[in-house]
Design a protein around this motif. Sequence first.
Motif, PDB file in Angstrom:
ATOM      1  N   UNK A 141     -27.070 -34.844   6.648  1.00 60.93           N
ATOM      2  CA  UNK A 141     -28.381 -35.193   7.199  1.00 60.93           C
ATOM      3  C   UNK A 141     -29.104 -36.089   6.196  1.00 60.93           C
ATOM      4  N   UNK A 142     -29.581 -37.240   6.671  1.00 62.46           N
ATOM      5  CA  UNK A 142     -30.388 -38.143   5.855  1.00 62.46           C
ATOM      6  C   UNK A 142     -31.787 -38.188   6.449  1.00 62.46           C
ATOM      7  N   UNK A 151     -31.244 -39.061  10.298  1.00 65.30           N
ATOM      8  CA  UNK A 151     -29.927 -39.241  10.908  1.00 65.30           C
ATOM      9  C   UNK A 151     -29.060 -38.025  10.607  1.00 65.30           C
ATOM     10  N   UNK A 152     -28.253 -37.690  11.579  1.00 67.06           N
ATOM     11  CA  UNK A 152     -27.326 -36.571  11.489  1.00 67.06           C
ATOM     12  C   UNK A 152     -25.930 -37.140  11.695  1.00 67.06           C
ATOM     13  N   UNK A 153     -25.162 -37.190  10.628  1.00 67.55           N
ATOM     14  CA  UNK A 153     -23.811 -37.750  10.686  1.00 67.55           C
ATOM     15  C   UNK A 153     -22.820 -36.611  10.544  1.00 67.55           C
ATOM     16  N   UNK A 154     -22.003 -36.446  11.561  1.00 67.63           N
ATOM     17  CA  UNK A 154     -20.973 -35.407  11.546  1.00 67.63           C
ATOM     18  C   UNK A 154     -19.660 -35.997  11.062  1.00 67.63           C
ATOM     19  N   UNK A 155     -18.946 -35.184  10.288  1.00 60.87           N
ATOM     20  CA  UNK A 155     -17.624 -35.555   9.799  1.00 60.87           C
ATOM     21  C   UNK A 155     -16.664 -34.425  10.108  1.00 60.87           C
ATOM     22  N   UNK A 167     -26.124 -38.890  15.401  1.00 57.03           N
ATOM     23  CA  UNK A 167     -27.364 -39.290  16.066  1.00 57.03           C
ATOM     24  C   UNK A 167     -28.423 -39.659  15.033  1.00 57.03           C
ATOM     25  N   UNK A 168     -29.327 -40.543  15.430  1.00 63.05           N
ATOM     26  CA  UNK A 168     -30.506 -40.883  14.631  1.00 63.05           C
ATOM     27  C   UNK A 168     -31.738 -40.732  15.501  1.00 63.05           C
ATOM     28  N   UNK A 169     -32.834 -40.357  14.857  1.00 65.55           N
ATOM     29  CA  UNK A 169     -34.093 -40.145  15.571  1.00 65.55           C
ATOM     30  C   UNK A 169     -35.237 -40.791  14.803  1.00 65.55           C
TER      31      UNK A 169
END
Length: 173
Positions: A141-142, A151-155, A167-169
């Motif tokens: 999460x950034x 932003x939530x980046x899944x790996x 996703x980004x918000x």
Amino acid sequence: MKIICVSDNHGNTYYMEELLSIYEEASDEWIHCGDSELLETHPLWQNFKTVEGNMDIADGFKNERVVELEGERFLIVHGHRHGVKRSYKELMSRAKEENCQFAFYGHTHIPKVEEEDGIFFINPGSIAQPRDRQIGTYLVMDLNRNNHQVSFTFFDRDHNEVKELTQSFNLTD
């Protein structure tokens, strides 16, 4: 600010140790959403903030915790005590009571981010025992309040981005 979040490793420490070695310098906070099945004295808890899951036997874990970082408050739960398989109603209530815009949870083993009534409900999935895919997942999460972005980046656990989950918000104050 960068947060690394995992959940439901169910005794497997390899992936969590690997994440520490990869993101050690890049992360501001480490969150674990329960079901580690590790003792509260395990060295991983020097980095990760964790909570008790329904499969944990350690007496030293809290049912929930609030972490404050750079003026932001984050609620961490496992979810089994908050009915997350049915709805976010109980988790939303706790997040609002604790003045948290971000609520991290595990339990379902299904990675996702959903926003409802100004609260972000964040599940990194299970890094060891996924239910909706072949390979386990974790989350980066950034949060940048200056740019009003999160932003939530899944790996997957092999460190490949899971683009369909990322996703980004835009945030409002």
